[in-house]
Design an enzyme around this catalytic site. Structure first.
Site, PDB file in Angstrom:
ATOM      1  CB  ILE A  34      -0.988   0.052   1.184  1.00  0.00           C
ATOM      2  CG1 ILE A  34      -0.271  -0.223   2.501  1.00  0.00           C
ATOM      3  CG2 ILE A  34      -2.131  -0.907   0.981  1.00  0.00           C
ATOM      4  CD1 ILE A  34      -1.167  -0.046   3.705  1.00  0.00           C
ATOM      5  N   GLY A  35       2.144   1.103   0.033  1.00  0.00           N
ATOM      6  CA  GLY A  35       2.952   2.311  -0.029  1.00  0.00           C
ATOM      7  C   GLY A  35       4.404   1.987   0.243  1.00  0.00           C
ATOM      8  N   GLY A  93       8.231   4.078   1.430  1.00  0.00           N
ATOM      9  CA  GLY A  93       8.829   5.353   1.789  1.00  0.00           C
ATOM     10  C   GLY A  93      10.318   5.168   1.984  1.00  0.00           C
ATOM     11  CB  SER A 114      12.380   3.630   6.789  1.00  0.00           C
ATOM     12  OG  SER A 114      11.020   3.903   7.006  1.00  0.00           O
ATOM     13  N   GLY A 115      11.190   1.926   3.991  1.00  0.00           N
ATOM     14  CA  GLY A 115      10.735   0.603   3.581  1.00  0.00           C
ATOM     15  C   GLY A 115       9.391   0.596   2.907  1.00  0.00           C
ATOM     16  CE  LYS A 116       6.675  -2.620  -2.623  1.00  0.00           C
ATOM     17  NZ  LYS A 116       7.181  -3.477  -3.690  1.00  0.00           N
ATOM     18  CE  LYS A 125       8.295   2.030   7.242  1.00  0.00           C
ATOM     19  NZ  LYS A 125       7.926   3.387   7.462  1.00  0.00           N
ATOM     20  CG  ASP A 157      10.935  10.865   9.109  1.00  0.00           C
ATOM     21  OD1 ASP A 157      10.919  11.978   8.533  1.00  0.00           O
ATOM     22  OD2 ASP A 157      10.876   9.793   8.503  1.00  0.00           O
TER      23      ASP A 157
END
Ligand SMILES: *[C@@H]1O[C@H](CO)[C@@H](O)[C@H](O)[C@H]1NC(C)=O
Ligand SMILES: *[C@@H]1O[C@H](CO)[C@@H](O)[C@H](O)[C@H]1NC(C)=O
Ligand SMILES: *[C@@H]1O[C@H](CO)[C@@H](O)[C@H](O)[C@H]1NC(C)=O
Ligand SMILES: *[C@@H]1O[C@H](CO)[C@@H](O)[C@H](O)[C@H]1NC(C)=O
Ligand SMILES: *[C@@H]1O[C@H](CO)[C@@H](O)[C@H](O)[C@H]1NC(C)=O
Ligand SMILES: *[C@@H]1O[C@H](CO)[C@@H](O)[C@H](O)[C@H]1NC(C)=O
Ligand SMILES: *[C@@H]1O[C@H](CO)[C@@H](O)[C@H](O)[C@H]1NC(C)=O
Ligand SMILES: *[C@@H]1O[C@H](CO)[C@@H](O)[C@H](O)[C@H]1NC(C)=O
Length: 841
Positions: free
Chosen positions: A524-525, A527, A529-531, A547, A656
């Site tokens: 679903i996304g 970024g 630092s990961g998927k 994650k 973050d």
């Protein structure tokens, strides 16, 4: 930097001056009232979130949950989301001047009749509790009530008719409650009512009482999914103030009264999923600034109203599954704000509009299963945000314009038409094998889309092809065998051995449940630092978010332990506004973090206009993140961060904070995600890992440039950027040109003395929200100050947001100190006496 200019210092001085004045004003503590509050806290068995309610010589008026008038008496108590159980005690009315009580989102179970004795109570919010039993018949004794919200409780019995005697009411919400009987017609006596929410109620099937049409001041009527039957009363056209009409998901039948089309202020017209027939009001959109038009899944016939977009504000046309005929309204082509046009499964005909370059925001165009004819205009390929084009099952002919190839990557379906010629090269890949079906005269330059190859008209199949076909048949036959072997080998070589699960609470799944769900379909996304994957756990079907970080060996061996220790600390945090971490699954080169899943994903998706409409298969959801919702999100996120900074020991710095790390549950409650992760990434000390932070350009506090010793105030900076995003609707990295961020832009804008009102997000700007939006914008500027020491703490920020939440969402009431005029007064009322904040200036 300009931020240290004289004006800034002057500005801060004003702020502090205000502060001192306020502290002075509040210096006479009203001892009796403080005692009442402390008793209240005790009566509620000292809820954890109220632990700062202690007897001290400082005034209770500075507690974030309390609002006082200028003379220091309590006028408001806001204890939403405080995990309070129990009842409301009679002595609460010893607070003589109490006007507002917000007890929403708690666990109270008995209707607070004790409040009848609070003679000044005007605003009462009891939604989302566990109230059972009847709503008392003598509820009219609270005769001063202006707003009453009892939504989402477990009442039984009937709705008391006496509710119609609360004639001061401006707002009434019974949404998601359950009652016997139906809506009392007496509600029509509430002549001052502006907002009526009766959606998702479990209630006997009944008509919409025609008495409701007497509500001449009603602006907002929502009776979605509440068992309405019969006709829409014809007199609805007399509700001249109506802006929002939602009667969707009922069983209304017969015609839509034409008089609705003449309502002068109608913005949202939402009638989908009913049994309505006949034609639509021909004047709809002619006299008002219509934005929403949703009539899908009815039996409507005739044309789409020709004036729908006369005023240019139309955003969504959702009319699928009807029996509409005729052409698309001509004026639709010049509809500047159109976001989606979904008219699937009707009898619409004529050619497709080609004068559509003003559809610059269009994301979904679904004209499938109609009788449109003619060619596909090449302009369809030039719409910058179009990502869903469905023209299947029409009578379109001619060639597919080459420009359409620009849509490669989006959903496209041109099946079952009479198209000819070549398929644009962008679509020659496996993703489009079902996009050009049943167009006998189409051909492709490559054979990958299951369509005849162009120029292969010769009847003899070349030997080359025969060989190819035989090879592929053999390969197809062998493939399953190969997979079986592969799976077998993987099993044998210990898939389970290499993965280790560390759980932080009781789980009803194992690592294999999670691992089997990590498919591309579930992603679903992704970024810095990961998927992230959305995994439904069999057999419970519960959904978790997974994650997956670091696909390579980035994590050094000695950091492994530290990682786990840190994750363990994070997993021990339990807070409503922080996403809870369920477990961690690790292997040699990869780590999986398993979180609770939040339906509405992340804030950035909602602020990005493209995502305002999402098509879940079979339904169309459309939600505007209006200002009250945005403020609610800001408050929730501030609560989470404030907890991390001030209530955790040692304090946790997020590092973050950004809108993609603010997740939203189904009710749009904000939850902070990914805490501490960025910090762990930085610990590796490699420059490459900085990319995880650099990925958040626009949110990074300037001190990152000259020091590695970042602290809580860096989070405050990032949070300030989110406030600016929420108020302006711009992205964090959008500073007007490529080198400036939103924070820098906002500061410059403010400093130049430009009117703040003009900087606000047009999407949500409404007169009644202006003051609040301006103030939150300014709070965003203060939070993004260059010097960490000038930034307020998260506790201060929360305090200020809570005050605005009160004055904005809860009506016109104001305490004297909260008065703010957006044009003449550019100071911010920072009401706190937090020692660290005051001492730094
Ligand atoms: C607090 O108030 C009490 C009386 O109400 C007074 O005796 C005491 O000196 C005060 N303490 C401080 C620190 O001001
Ligand atoms: C509350 O309201 C009363 C009037 O009902 C007023 O006299 C009083 O000053 C207010 N303040 C307090 C602390 O009671
Ligand atoms: C209101 O106060 C009166 C006397 O002060 C008391 O008799 C009555 O029971 C109270 N009503 C409620 C509903 O608590
Ligand atoms: C309130 O409404 C009812 C029914 O709708 C009506 O009979 C009654 O007269 C109304 N009462 C007042 C005070 O207007
Ligand atoms: C819908 O309305 C028609 C008459 O217009 C009626 O015959 C039918 O039963 C209704 N359908 C439902 C599900 O109520
Ligand atoms: C819808 O339109 C078609 C064709 O015009 C017609 O056959 C059908 O009966 C209509 N259905 C309804 C429910 O009106
Ligand atoms: C297909 O190939 C022909 C000739 O090889 C070429 O002229 C044409 O542009 C190609 N068409 C597409 C859509 O790729
Ligand atoms: C496109 O539409 C056709 C016919 O309606 C359907 O069979 C096909 O599955 C659709 N393709 C995609 C990719 O949805």
């Amino acid at each position: 930097m300009t931020k240290t200019s004289l004006k800034y210092i002057q500005f801060c001085c004003y702020t502090i001056l205000f502060l001192l004045l306020l502290i002075h004003a509040n210096s006479q503590v009203n001892v009796e009232e403080q005692a009442v509050l402390l008793n209240l806290k005790q009566h509620w068995q000292n809820p954890q979130y109220l632990s700062h309610w202690t007897s001290s010589n400082s005034s209770h008026c500075i507690w974030p949950e309390i609002i006082c008038s200028t003379d220091g008496s309590v006028t408001g108590i806001f204890v939403s989301l405080m995990e309070i159980t129990g009842t409301v005690p009679p002595f609460i009315c010893d607070l003589n001047n109490l006007t507002t009580l917000d007890l929403s989102h708690n666990h109270m179970n008995e209707f607070p009749r004790a409040l009848y004795n609070c003679s000044k109570l005007q605003y009462l919010y009891l939604s989302q509790n566990s109230f059972v039993g009847k709503v008392p018949d003598d509820i009219h004794l609270m005769s001063r009530l202006r707003e009453l919200n009892i939504a989402d409780n477990r009442f039984s019995g009937t709705i008391p008719a006496s509710i119609g005697r609360l004639t001061e009411l401006r707002m009434l919400s019974l949404t998601a409650c359950q009652f016997d009987g139906s809506f009392p017609s007496e509600i029509g006596n509430l002549s001052n009512l502006e907002r009526l929410e009766l959606a998702y109620m479990k209630i006997m099937p009944a008509r919409l009482p025609s008495e409701f049409t007497k509500l001449k001041k009603l602006k907002y009527l929502n009776v979605a999914s509440s068992n309405l039957v019969g006709e829409i009363p014809d007199m609805i056209g007399e509700m001249v103030a109506l802006e929002h009409l939602d009667l969707s998901m009922n069983n209304l039948n017969r015609n839509v009264p034409d008089s609705i089309g003449r309502l002068p202020r109608l913005v949202n017209f939402i009638l989908f999923d009913n049994n309505l027939s006949g034609t639509l009001p021909p004047d709809l959109g002619r006299y008002s600034m219509l934005e929403e038009f949703q009539v899908s899944s009815n039996w409507l016939t005739g044309q789409l109203p020709q004036h729908l977009c006369d005023n240019g504000m139309l955003v969504n046309v959702v009319a699928f599954d009807n029996n509409l005929s005729g052409q698309l309204p001509k004026a639709l082509g010049s509809c500047n704000n159109l976001g989606s046009l979904i008219v699937r499964n009707n009898q619409l005909s004529g050619s497709l509009p080609s004068n559509i370059l003003s559809w610059k925001w269009l994301t979904i165009l679904d004209l499938s299963r109609n009788s449109f004819s003619g060619q596909i205009p090449e302009e369809f390929g030039l719409l910058p945000y179009l990502n869903h084009l469905n023209l299947a099952e029409n009578r379109l002919s001619g060639q597919i314009p080459l420009q359409l190839g620009r849509l490669a990557g989006s959903f496209v379906n041109l099946s079952s038409n009479h198209l000819t010629g070549r398929i644009p090269s962008g679509f020659l890949d496996g993703a489009y094998v079902r996009s050009f079906l049943n167009n006998p005269d189409l051909c492709a330059n490559s054979s990958s889309v299951n369509i005849d190859k162009c120029n292969s008209k010769s009847s003899k199949i070349p030997v080359r092809f025969l060989v190819l076909i035989i090879c592929s048949v053999i390969a197809t036959l062998l493939l399953p065998v190969f997979f079986v072997i592969r799976v077998f080998v993987r099993r044998k070589h210990g898939l389970d051995l290499t993965w280790e699960l560390t759980s932080f609470q009781r789980l009803n799944f194992t690592e294999s449940h999670i691992l089997s769900g990590l498919t591309d379909n579930n992603a679903i996304g992704s970024g810095g630092s990961g998927k992230v994957y959305r995994v439904a756990i069999n057999p419970s079907r519960e959904i978790v978010a997974v994650k997956k970080i670091w696909n390579n060996k980035r994590l050094e061996q000695n950091l492994e332990k530290e990682f786990l220790a840190e994750v363990k600390i994070l997993s021990s945090i339990r807070h409503f506004n922080i996403v809870s971490l369920l477990c961690c699954i690790s292997s040699d080169n990869s780590k999986l973090l398993v979180y609770e899943y939040l339906e509405n994903l992340s804030l950035d998706l909602w602020l990005n206009r493209k995502s305002r409409v999402s098509t879940v298969p079979g339904s169309v959801q459309h939600v505007i993140l209006n200002w009250p919702k945005r403020l609610q999100i800001a408050v929730g996120a501030a609560r989470g961060l404030s907890y991390m900074h001030h209530d955790c020991s040692p304090p946790i710095v997020h590092r973050d904070v950004k809108s993609s790390n603010i997740l939203l549950d189904s009710e749009f409650n904000a939850k902070i995600a990914d805490l501490g992760l960025a910090k762990m990434l930085i610990k590796e000390g490699q420059s490459a890992t900085m990319s995880a932070v650099a990925g958040s350009f626009g949110y990074i506090a300037p001190e990152y440039a000259y020091t590695t010793r970042v602290n809580e105030k860096s989070d405050v900076y990032s949070f300030g950027v989110i406030l600016l995003e929420l108020t302006t609707g711009r992205k964090a990295c959008d500073g007007g040109d490529e080198h400036t961020s939103l924070a820098e832009w906002a500061w410059r804008y403010f400093q130049e003395g430009s009117p703040i009102v003009d900087a606000l997000d047009e999407e949500v700007k409404e007169l009644c929200y202006l003051n609040g939006m301006c103030c939150v914008f300014q709070l965003g500027i203060i939070c993004t100050g260059t010097l960490p020491s000038t930034r307020p703490t998260m506790k201060d920020v929360l305090k200020i947001l809570l005050r605005w939440n009160q004055t904005l969402t809860y009506g016109e009431q104001n305490t004297a100190s909260d008065q703010y005029d957006a044009n003449s007064n550019r100071e911010i009322v920072l009401e706190n006496n937090d020692a660290t904040f005051t001492s730094t200036v």
